[in-house]
Structures are given as structure tokens and as C-alpha cells.
Write a protein that holds these residues in place. Structure first.
Motif, PDB file in Angstrom:
ATOM      1  N   GLN A 150      -9.916  61.379  67.212  1.00 43.72           N
ATOM      2  CA  GLN A 150      -9.008  60.718  66.252  1.00 43.72           C
ATOM      3  C   GLN A 150      -7.560  60.886  66.710  1.00 43.72           C
ATOM      4  OE1 GLN A 150     -10.399  62.833  62.770  1.00 43.72           O
ATOM      5  NE2 GLN A 150     -11.041  60.924  61.805  1.00 43.72           N
ATOM      6  N   SER A 372     -13.016  53.747  50.309  1.00 42.46           N
ATOM      7  CA  SER A 372     -13.007  54.968  51.128  1.00 42.46           C
ATOM      8  C   SER A 372     -13.896  56.009  50.461  1.00 42.46           C
ATOM      9  CB  SER A 372     -11.597  55.566  51.195  1.00 42.46           C
ATOM     10  OG  SER A 372     -10.816  54.867  52.093  1.00 42.46           O
ATOM     11  N   CYS A 450      -6.587  54.188  59.426  1.00 43.20           N
ATOM     12  CA  CYS A 450      -6.927  53.314  60.556  1.00 43.20           C
ATOM     13  C   CYS A 450      -5.912  53.446  61.694  1.00 43.20           C
ATOM     14  CB  CYS A 450      -6.946  51.860  60.070  1.00 43.20           C
ATOM     15  SG  CYS A 450      -7.139  50.676  61.400  1.00 43.20           S
TER      16      CYS A 450
HETATM   17  C1  HEM Z   1      -6.736  43.990  59.327  1.00 41.62           C
HETATM   18  C2  HEM Z   1      -7.347  44.769  60.175  1.00 41.62           C
HETATM   19  C3  HEM Z   1      -7.915  46.124  59.870  1.00 41.62           C
HETATM   20  C4  HEM Z   1      -8.181  46.707  58.659  1.00 41.62           C
HETATM   21  C5  HEM Z   1      -7.975  46.137  57.272  1.00 41.62           C
HETATM   22  C6  HEM Z   1      -8.707  48.021  58.940  1.00 41.62           C
HETATM   23  C7  HEM Z   1      -9.067  48.934  57.970  1.00 41.62           C
HETATM   24  C8  HEM Z   1      -9.542  50.199  58.240  1.00 41.62           C
HETATM   25  C9  HEM Z   1      -9.879  51.173  57.225  1.00 41.62           C
HETATM   26  C10 HEM Z   1      -9.751  50.963  55.727  1.00 41.62           C
HETATM   27  C11 HEM Z   1     -10.348  52.276  57.848  1.00 41.62           C
HETATM   28  C12 HEM Z   1     -10.806  53.579  57.195  1.00 41.62           C
HETATM   29  C13 HEM Z   1     -12.216  53.423  56.704  1.00 41.62           C
HETATM   30  C14 HEM Z   1     -12.610  54.498  55.722  1.00 41.62           C
HETATM   31  O1  HEM Z   1     -11.776  55.072  55.030  1.00 41.62           O
HETATM   32  O2  HEM Z   1     -13.828  54.715  55.611  1.00 41.62           O
HETATM   33  C15 HEM Z   1     -10.305  52.017  59.271  1.00 41.62           C
HETATM   34  C16 HEM Z   1     -10.716  52.903  60.243  1.00 41.62           C
HETATM   35  C17 HEM Z   1     -10.682  52.626  61.595  1.00 41.62           C
HETATM   36  N1  HEM Z   1     -10.136  51.509  62.191  1.00 41.62           N
HETATM   37 FE1  HEM Z   1      -9.313  49.931  61.252  1.00 41.62          FE
HETATM   38  N2  HEM Z   1      -8.751  48.205  60.296  1.00 41.62           N
HETATM   39  C18 HEM Z   1      -8.266  47.081  60.901  1.00 41.62           C
HETATM   40  C19 HEM Z   1      -8.108  46.855  62.250  1.00 41.62           C
HETATM   41  C20 HEM Z   1      -8.436  47.772  63.224  1.00 41.62           C
HETATM   42  C21 HEM Z   1      -8.211  47.575  64.633  1.00 41.62           C
HETATM   43  C22 HEM Z   1      -7.572  46.346  65.263  1.00 41.62           C
HETATM   44  C23 HEM Z   1      -8.707  48.685  65.278  1.00 41.62           C
HETATM   45  C24 HEM Z   1      -8.746  49.038  66.750  1.00 41.62           C
HETATM   46  C25 HEM Z   1      -7.954  48.641  67.639  1.00 41.62           C
HETATM   47  C26 HEM Z   1      -9.228  49.571  64.264  1.00 41.62           C
HETATM   48  C27 HEM Z   1      -9.829  50.781  64.519  1.00 41.62           C
HETATM   49  C28 HEM Z   1     -10.276  51.659  63.550  1.00 41.62           C
HETATM   50  C29 HEM Z   1     -10.961  52.909  63.849  1.00 41.62           C
HETATM   51  C30 HEM Z   1     -11.319  53.429  65.244  1.00 41.62           C
HETATM   52  C31 HEM Z   1     -11.212  53.524  62.622  1.00 41.62           C
HETATM   53  C32 HEM Z   1     -11.922  54.859  62.377  1.00 41.62           C
HETATM   54  C33 HEM Z   1     -10.866  55.948  62.340  1.00 41.62           C
HETATM   55  C34 HEM Z   1     -11.439  57.355  62.239  1.00 41.62           C
HETATM   56  O3  HEM Z   1     -12.647  57.548  62.294  1.00 41.62           O
HETATM   57  O4  HEM Z   1     -10.615  58.258  62.105  1.00 41.62           O
HETATM   58  N3  HEM Z   1      -9.040  48.992  63.039  1.00 41.62           N
HETATM   59  N4  HEM Z   1      -9.804  50.756  59.478  1.00 41.62           N
END
Ligand code: HEM
Length: 533
Positions: A150, A372, A450
Motif C-alpha cells: 500500500q 467501505s 484509493c
Molecule cells: C473514479 C475512479 C475510482 C474510484 C471511484 C475508486 C474508488 C476506490 C475506493 C472507494 C477504494 C477503497 C475500497 C474500499 O474501501 O473497500 C479504492 C481502492 C483502490 N483503488 Fe481506486 N478508484 C478509482 C480509480 C482507481 C485507479 C485509476 C486505480 C489505479 C491506478 C485505483 C487503484 C486502487 C487500488 C489499488 C485500491 C486498493 C487500495 C488498498 O488496498 O489499499 N483506483 N478505490
């Protein structure tokens, strides 16, 4: 014994099958234990159909069930009792932030472990590597390898010039698709964006020789996987019950193993290289590494694609908004050279295009409905008030907060493109401003914030800037675009999807005929005005 109910939350709608499995498992547990509630726990919200009502509501209505329940109560947090298990649903921005700030008491790790094993089909050896801890460390500190992953993802996706260069790579790929539109092109907008934008994002992350760019048909396999996440999570004979998703998972693991083994990752972005460095340092083989890349692709496209669609369609459905945003983009675009390249300064999107930025945030507010989840590690008093019991699942649905009248005002459920402009925010009192900041969580928060939020925002606004400047889009009948209704939201999806696709005609605007699109990353160090959590 309390049930861990987190796995309910990623299912598909109306699967009688899921409901039956849940019912059987829950009924057995109920027979053997039914612990009493403590009066300090959040108030219980009872189902309309006794005993199984919540279970059915969740299986059928998924994320929307939480929205419906939240509308039934004014409590900032409430308890759902399902057999012997507890789910605490939180609606209050202040309480959500309190949970985010206490990762040792409210952990994502048990969900991460369950999900990793079942959704990605990881072997026991692979799981042993991920969950390895230093025997002397405090278990509440989590798994060192996943924390290090992370950390490297956040560091490599922080704002600044390298990130803008990664954005420019995505935009240059997208522009190749736009360059082919001379005159007019008829497309189904959502599907067309999905196929082009997914390739652009894959290329920005993994370089030009990534599996999707080399074989565009894999976009469909990615969709198969995404659609099957709920059933893969259930993990009951997945090769049969979730066959398309299972096959897609196997296919991507094979393709990404080849990708790493042949050194094609040398052109990958810093996030992919950093992740590989950390994970191989922790004992991963390329097989282990490759089994997770489908997850990275899903995370980076499955929310961005619908978010891009909604932003574009909201702009094109309101002509006055379209012309105001066009004027903003025109101001940050320079026409260069004899071969007429229009260069958009993407580092200025956040600082010089306030209406575009506000429309983007409003799009997230209205269409993002992230849920979440956390698991309570030990009995804990939240905000010095509510006792949360060990083993219970916490659900923080941003939908009710994003549409709350007490936070956003009378027009809380309507789309107001200028809502996030400085002018409008300056008119708010201090406490409302604070509540809005706490209650606007489209990208999650705390340890699971994110890492892609800045990349996604510039990528999406960059695509929109190019399209808005250079193209007219009308419905297939020649009329103004109409925003479609939303599809029932699955728990695994953060940004809602449209109920149906929209057939459109895209036409290059006369003054931009023959122009090629370019992207200038500027100084790359300008402060972001954008608030993303
Ligand atoms: C509008 C676009 C996006 C939205 C709304 C979004 C939203 C989110 C949210 C809400 C989470 C947390 C999920 C949770 O709490 O269970 C998350 C995690 C994550 N997102 Fe995004 N995301 C977006 C785009 C992206 C992009 C473009 C990438 C990569 C380049 C990305 C990579 C990740 C990763 C790797 C995690 C996991 C983080 C962890 O495990 O610590 N996301 N995303």
C-alpha cells in the motif's frame, strides 16, 4: 461466536442460490449461539420480514438496501442483527472519519484476506506469504507485506510530474482512438468509452506491451471477471458457478506471467514496478504476482469507466455547461507547429478549470456509492458513545452521506455542476464545510484510501477536456443527450453503472479538423484544488 458477514456484501443481485447458502449457514449458527445485545451498542433496526428480512434485502437490493434502511432512521449508526452476526451501518460523516482513523480497532485485513483468497484463487503458499508477520509485532499493525505494498502504491501515485506523465501516456493512447474520428462516428457511448479507455489505462499502467493492448478481446474477459466477483467471493465450485469469471482469471494470470517473464514490465509505470519490487522482495514468484494483476486492472478501470461516462453525459446534456467548460479548456490549449497539434496543459486542469473540476466532483457525489467495510478487532467504544462488538462488520455506505439533505441542502439529490466551485463553497458556514469534507468519500478513506484517485481524476478530466473541445456529441436522432437511469448497484461496484447504453453520433468540430491531440504536463508541481478525501 459472531459471524463474519463481510462476504455477503460482494454478491450479485437476486441470487436465490446465494440467499439459500446464506440462510443455511446463518440458521446453523443461530441455532448454536444468539448473543444478546449490549444497551450501549447502536440501536437495532429490525427487518420488515422477521429473521430473514435483512438477508433477503441484502441479497436482492445489495448496496441500495443500505440506502433504503438509512432512509428509515435518523440514527447516525444502527445495528442489523442477522442470526448471531452483527452489522453496524454508519451514516454519519463524523463517525465514518472516526472509524477511518482507528485502523487498529477497525480493520480491513480480515476482509482483505478472505477476498484475496477467494476472488483471486490464491494458493495456501501464496496466502502464507501475504499474511506472514513478525512474531514479536503487534497483530493490530496488520500484515507487513500488504502495508509495504500500500505504501509503495501511494508513494508512486502521489501528485507531481511523474504522475502527470503517466496521465499523459493514458491520454496519448486515448487520443489515438479520437484521431481516427474525422467527420462523424456512430457508437454506443458507454461501450465505446469502455473499450478505448480500458486500453488507455492499461497502457499507462503496464506500458505498450501489456496483455490488453496486445489483445483487445481481453477487455471482454475483464468484464466477465468483474461480473463474477460476487460468485468468486462465495468460492463454491467457482469453475462451475462462476465459470466465465474463473476462466478470465486464469487467462489473465497466464498472460501476466508471460508479461513479467519476458521483461515487458520494463516500460510499466512506477506503481507496477514498485509493487513488483516490494512483493518479489517479500517472496513472491511471477506466478504469485501475475495472479493479482487482474485485480489492479479492475480497480483502475471498473470505476473510472462509468465515472467518465457520467461526467461526459452530464456535460453534453446541458448546453450551457458544455459551452462554459469548452471555454475553460480553450484557455489551457495551445495550437502548435505546422502539423497543427493542439496541446492541452493537463497540469492546469485542476487549477484553471474550476467548473470542470466542480462538475467532476459533483459526478462523483451523485454516482459513486462506495460501501467501505471494516471488521471490529476488539470491543471498542466509537466516538466515546457506541459500543462496537468484536467480530462485527462495519458498513460505511457513502450513498446516504452523498445525498443527505442535512449535508448538501434542499437540492441534495439533484445534479448541480457548480456545487463545488469556490464561489458556492465560500457561502457555506464553517461547520457545513467541515461536514461536506468528512462526508464526501468517493475514494474511501483511512488505510484503504484509493491510491489511484489523482491519476483517475486527471485521466478522466483530460479525456473529457479533449472530447469537449474537439467534438460534438448528439443522440442518434440528432437531439441533445439525455442522462440515462442507473442500474441497481452491486456491492463490489463503487461507481454506479448506467441502466442502458446510449447511442450517439460523435462529430469532430470544424475548427479542430485535421488537428492531432497532445498533452503538456507543464511544471507538474501545481497544487491540486481538488478535494478527494
Ligand atoms: C473514479 C475512479 C475510482 C474510484 C471511484 C475508486 C474508488 C476506490 C475506493 C472507494 C477504494 C477503497 C475500497 C474500499 O474501501 O473497500 C479504492 C481502492 C483502490 N483503488 Fe481506486 N478508484 C478509482 C480509480 C482507481 C485507479 C485509476 C486505480 C489505479 C491506478 C485505483 C487503484 C486502487 C487500488 C489499488 C485500491 C486498493 C487500495 C488498498 O488496498 O489499499 N483506483 N478505490
Amino acid at each position: 461466536m459472531a459471524l463474519n458477514l463481510s462476504w455477503i456484501w460482494n454478491g450479485e443481485p437476486s441470487y436465490l442460490y446465494i440467499a439459500l447458502v446464506l440462510f443455511a449457514a446463518g440458521a446453523l449458527t443461530w441455532l448454536f449461539s444468539s448473543p444478546k445485545s449490549d444497551p450501549r451498542e447502536p440501536p437495532i433496526l429490525r427487518p420488515r420480514i422477521p429473521i430473514i428480512g435483512h438477508l433477503l434485502g441484502l441479497a436482492i437490493d445489495q448496496a441500495e438496501y443500505l440506502q433504503k434502511l438509512s432512509a428509515r432512521t435518523t440514527h447516525p449508526i444502527f445495528t442489523l442483527r442477522i442470526f448471531s452476526g452483527r452489522i453496524y451501518v454508519i451514516n454519519s460523516p463524523t463517525l465514518v472519519q472516526a472509524v477511518y482513523k482507528a485502523p487498529k480497532s477497525f480493520s480491513f485485513d480480515p476482509i482483505f484476506v478472505d477476498a484475496s483468497k477467494s476472488i483471486f484463487g490464491l494458493s495456501d503458499e501464496h496466502m502464507a506469504i501475504i499474511t506472514k508477520r513478525d512474531p514479536d509485532a503487534d497483530p493490530a499493525d496488520g500484515f507487513p507485506l500488504s502495508r509495504a505494498t500500500q505504501a509503495v502504491m501511494h508513494a508512486t501515485m502521489a501528485t507531481g510530474r511523474p504522475l502527470l506523465e503517466m496521465n499523459a501516456r493514458a491520454l496519448n493512447t486515448f487520443a489515438r482512438f479520437l484521431d481516427t474520428i474525422e467527420g462523424s462516428k456512430s457508437v454506443k457511448l458507454y461501450s465505446w468509452l469502455f473499450h478505448t479507455f480500458t486500453v488507455a489505462t492499461a497502457e499507462a499502467l503496464y506500458g505498450p506491451n501489456n496483455p490488453i493492448s496486445l489483445n483487445r478481446k481481453l477487455v471482454t474477459s475483464l468484464l466477465d471477471f468483474e461480473a463474477a466477483i460476487g460468485l468468486l467471493y462465495l468460492n463454491v465450485l467457482p469453475s462451475i458457478t462462476a465459470s466465465k469469471g474463473y476462466q478470465a482469471r486464469t487467462l489473465f494470470a497466464t498472460e501476466f506471467k508471460k508479461y513479467y517473464d519476458t521483461g515487458r514490465d520494463k516500460d510499466a509505470a512506477a506503481i507496477i514496478q514498485g509493487r513488483k519490487r516490494v512483493l518479489t522482495g517479500g517472496g513472491y514468484s511471477t506466478d504469485d504476482l501475475a495472479s493479482f494483476d487482474i485485480g489492479m486492472l479492475v480497480a483502475s478501470t471498473m470505476n473510472s469507466n462509468p465515472a467518465l461516462f457520467w461526467l461526459l453525459i452530464h456535460i453534453y446534456s446541458t448546453p450551457s455547461l458544455l459551452s462554459s467548460i469548452r471555454a475553460e479548456i480553450q484557455n489551457i490549449t495551445t495550437l502548435k507547429g505546422a502539423n497543427r497539434t493542439a496541446e492541452i496543459n493537463i497540469s492546469a486542469l485542476n487549477t484553471q478549470c474550476p467548473l470542470l473540476v466542480s462538475t467532476w466532483q459533483e459526478t462523483l457525489r451523485i454516482t459513486d456509492a462506495t460501501v467501505s467495510s471494516r471488521v471490529v478487532v476488539n470491543d471498542t467504544l466509537l466516538d466515546d458513545t457506541y459500543l462496537l462488538k468484536k467480530g462485527a462488520v462495519i458498513q460505511m455506505a457513502c450513498g446516504p452521506m452523498h445525498t443527505s439533505r442535512s449535508i448538501w441542502g434542499e437540492d441534495s439529490t439533484s445534479f448541480n455542476a457548480a456545487r463545488f466551485t469556490k464561489f458556492n463553497e465560500d457561502h457555506l458556514d464553517k461547520s457545513t464545510r467541515k461536514l461536506r469534507k468528512q462526508g464526501f468519500v468517493p475514494f474511501g478513506g483511512g488505510t484503504v484510501l484509493c491510491p489511484g484517485r489523482y491519476f483517475a481524476s486527471t485521466e478522466i478530466m483530460g479525456v473529457v477536456a479533449t472530447v469537449v473541445l474537439g467534438y460534438d456529441i448528439v443522440g442518434k436522432d440528432g437531439g441533445k443527450l439525455v442522462v440515462p437511469s442507473v442500474k441497481k448497484q452491486k456491492m463490489s461496484v463503487q461507481v454506479k453503472q448506467p441502466e442502458s447504453d446510449v447511442e450517439v453520433v460523435i462529430t469532430r468540430r470544424r475548427e479542430w479538423e485535421g488537428v492531432r491531440w497532445g498533452f503538456d504536463v507543464g511544471a507538474g508541481a501545481e497544487e491540486q484544488d481538488l478535494f478527494l478525501g
